[in-house]
Motif scaffolding. Structure first.
Motif, short mmCIF file in Angstrom:
data_model
loop_
_atom_site.label_atom_id
_atom_site.label_comp_id
_atom_site.label_asym_id
_atom_site.label_seq_id
_atom_site.Cartn_x
_atom_site.Cartn_y
_atom_site.Cartn_z
N THR A 114 0.85 -1.19 0.00
CA THR A 114 0.00 0.00 0.00
C THR A 114 0.88 1.24 0.00
O THR A 114 1.78 1.35 0.83
N LEU A 115 0.61 2.14 -0.92
CA LEU A 115 1.36 3.39 -1.01
C LEU A 115 0.56 4.54 -0.42
O LEU A 115 -0.68 4.50 -0.44
N PRO A 116 1.23 5.56 0.07
CA PRO A 116 0.50 6.75 0.53
C PRO A 116 -0.20 7.42 -0.65
O PRO A 116 0.30 7.39 -1.77
N ALA A 117 -1.35 8.00 -0.38
CA ALA A 117 -2.12 8.67 -1.43
C ALA A 117 -1.66 10.11 -1.65
O ALA A 117 -1.91 10.69 -2.70
N ALA A 118 -1.00 10.67 -0.66
CA ALA A 118 -0.54 12.07 -0.72
C ALA A 118 0.68 12.20 0.17
O ALA A 118 0.93 11.35 1.02
N PRO A 119 1.45 13.28 -0.02
CA PRO A 119 2.59 13.50 0.88
C PRO A 119 2.15 13.59 2.33
O PRO A 119 1.01 13.98 2.62
N ASP A 120 3.04 13.26 3.25
CA ASP A 120 2.70 13.28 4.68
C ASP A 120 2.49 14.72 5.18
O ASP A 120 2.71 15.69 4.46
N ALA A 121 2.04 14.81 6.42
CA ALA A 121 1.68 16.10 7.01
C ALA A 121 2.86 17.07 7.04
O ALA A 121 2.69 18.27 6.79
N ASP A 122 4.06 16.57 7.30
CA ASP A 122 5.24 17.44 7.33
C ASP A 122 5.51 18.06 5.96
O ASP A 122 5.79 19.25 5.85
N ALA A 123 5.42 17.24 4.92
CA ALA A 123 5.65 17.74 3.56
C ALA A 123 4.57 18.73 3.15
O ALA A 123 4.85 19.74 2.50
N GLN A 124 3.33 18.45 3.54
CA GLN A 124 2.24 19.36 3.20
C GLN A 124 2.41 20.70 3.92
O GLN A 124 2.16 21.76 3.35
N LYS A 125 2.85 20.66 5.17
CA LYS A 125 3.08 21.89 5.94
C LYS A 125 4.21 22.69 5.31
O LYS A 125 4.13 23.92 5.17
N LYS A 126 5.28 22.01 4.90
CA LYS A 126 6.41 22.68 4.26
C LYS A 126 5.95 23.35 2.96
O LYS A 126 6.30 24.50 2.68
N ALA A 127 5.15 22.64 2.16
CA ALA A 127 4.64 23.21 0.91
C ALA A 127 3.75 24.41 1.18
O ALA A 127 3.82 25.43 0.46
N GLU A 128 2.94 24.31 2.21
CA GLU A 128 2.06 25.43 2.58
C GLU A 128 2.88 26.66 2.97
O GLU A 128 2.60 27.78 2.55
N ASP A 129 3.92 26.43 3.78
CA ASP A 129 4.79 27.53 4.20
C ASP A 129 5.53 28.14 3.00
O ASP A 129 5.64 29.35 2.88
N MET A 130 6.03 27.29 2.11
CA MET A 130 6.73 27.77 0.93
C MET A 130 5.78 28.56 0.02
O MET A 130 6.19 29.53 -0.61
N GLY A 131 4.53 28.14 -0.05
CA GLY A 131 3.55 28.81 -0.88
C GLY A 131 3.30 30.25 -0.47
O GLY A 131 2.84 31.07 -1.28
N LYS A 132 3.59 30.57 0.77
CA LYS A 132 3.39 31.93 1.28
C LYS A 132 4.58 32.84 0.94
O LYS A 132 4.50 34.04 1.15
N MET A 133 5.66 32.26 0.44
CA MET A 133 6.86 33.03 0.13
C MET A 133 6.85 33.47 -1.33
O MET A 133 6.11 32.91 -2.14
N SER A 134 7.73 34.42 -1.62
CA SER A 134 7.86 34.85 -3.01
C SER A 134 9.29 35.34 -3.25
O SER A 134 10.06 35.54 -2.31
N GLY A 135 9.59 35.53 -4.52
CA GLY A 135 10.88 36.09 -4.91
C GLY A 135 12.07 35.27 -4.46
O GLY A 135 12.03 34.04 -4.43
N LYS A 136 13.13 35.97 -4.11
CA LYS A 136 14.37 35.31 -3.72
C LYS A 136 14.21 34.51 -2.42
O LYS A 136 14.91 33.51 -2.23
N ASP A 137 13.31 34.94 -1.54
CA ASP A 137 13.06 34.18 -0.32
C ASP A 137 12.52 32.80 -0.66
O ASP A 137 12.91 31.80 -0.06
N PHE A 138 11.61 32.74 -1.63
CA PHE A 138 11.09 31.44 -2.06
C PHE A 138 12.22 30.59 -2.62
O PHE A 138 12.38 29.42 -2.26
N ASP A 139 13.00 31.17 -3.54
CA ASP A 139 14.08 30.42 -4.16
C ASP A 139 15.03 29.83 -3.12
O ASP A 139 15.40 28.66 -3.18
N LYS A 140 15.41 30.67 -2.16
CA LYS A 140 16.35 30.22 -1.12
C LYS A 140 15.75 29.08 -0.30
O LYS A 140 16.41 28.06 -0.05
#
Length: 195
Positions: A114-140
């Motif tokens: 059985t495989l996970p259907a979606a990334p785990d909670a930590d990965a989703q939180k990281k993506a959510e946090d990254m989604g709030k960034m922009s420009g060079k801050d996002f890139d970094k």
């Protein structure tokens, strides 16, 4: 009457505390739990059990989770990154990790893992946090996440290429490892150029 009220409050508090402790499992935890409960003691094809040992199954769920997280982060970087090198790296992440994920899913299906259907909670939180960034801050932030993620991936796949008991999974790990090492070298070079 006071004593009854006090006992009811204690019981209620215990239930409330217990409810707080029972957090929902994320997709990866659910997949790992499902794999652990499958009967592996007899013929896997007859019992519906998984056809690999517990450590090999854990490698599969971890690799699948991490791969999905790389693809999701890559798609985000395709939209938000400002550096052409970061965007090109993100394109490579989406392409390479989607391909590897498809290969892994095909193997997992034959092994009844059985495989996970979606990334785990930590990965989703990281993506959510990254989604709030922009420009060079996002890139970094994206570049730092990719360095950390690929260092862990190289370690995971090196271990699997040496220790998986299942021949198909061992071959998958061995064949995927050079690509992961190339990703790590590429993202480290991008990180060095950003200083």
């Amino acid at each position: 009457m006071k004593r009854l009220s006090l006992m009811m409050m204690v019981v209620f508090a215990a239930f409330a505390f217990q409810a707080c402790q029972n957090k929902a499992k994320d997709s990866t935890e659910s997949a790992d739990s499902a794999n652990m409960t499958k009967d592996t003691s007899t013929n896997p094809s007859a019992t519906g059990g998984i056809a690999v040992d517990e450590n090999d199954a854990k490698f599969v769920t971890t690799a699948a989770n991490d791969g999905m997280a790389e693809v999701a982060a890559g798609k985000l970087a395709q939209q938000k990154a400002v550096s052409k090198r970061v965007k090109a790296f993100a394109d490579m992440m989406v392409t390479d990790h989607t391909k590897a994920g498809d290969e892994l899913a095909a193997i997992a299906k034959t092994k009844n893992i059985t495989l996970p259907a979606a990334p785990d909670a930590d990965a989703q939180k990281k993506a959510e946090d990254m989604g709030k960034m922009s420009g060079k801050d996002f890139d970094k932030d994206y570049v730092n996440a990719m360095v950390d993620g690929h260092e862990k991936a190289v370690k995971l796949f090196t271990d699997a290429s040496e220790n998986c008991k299942d021949a198909d999974l061992k071959a998958f790990a061995t064949n995927t490892l050079p690509t992961l090492k190339m990703h790590l070298d590429s993202i480290k070079a991008i990180k060095a150029s950003m200083k």
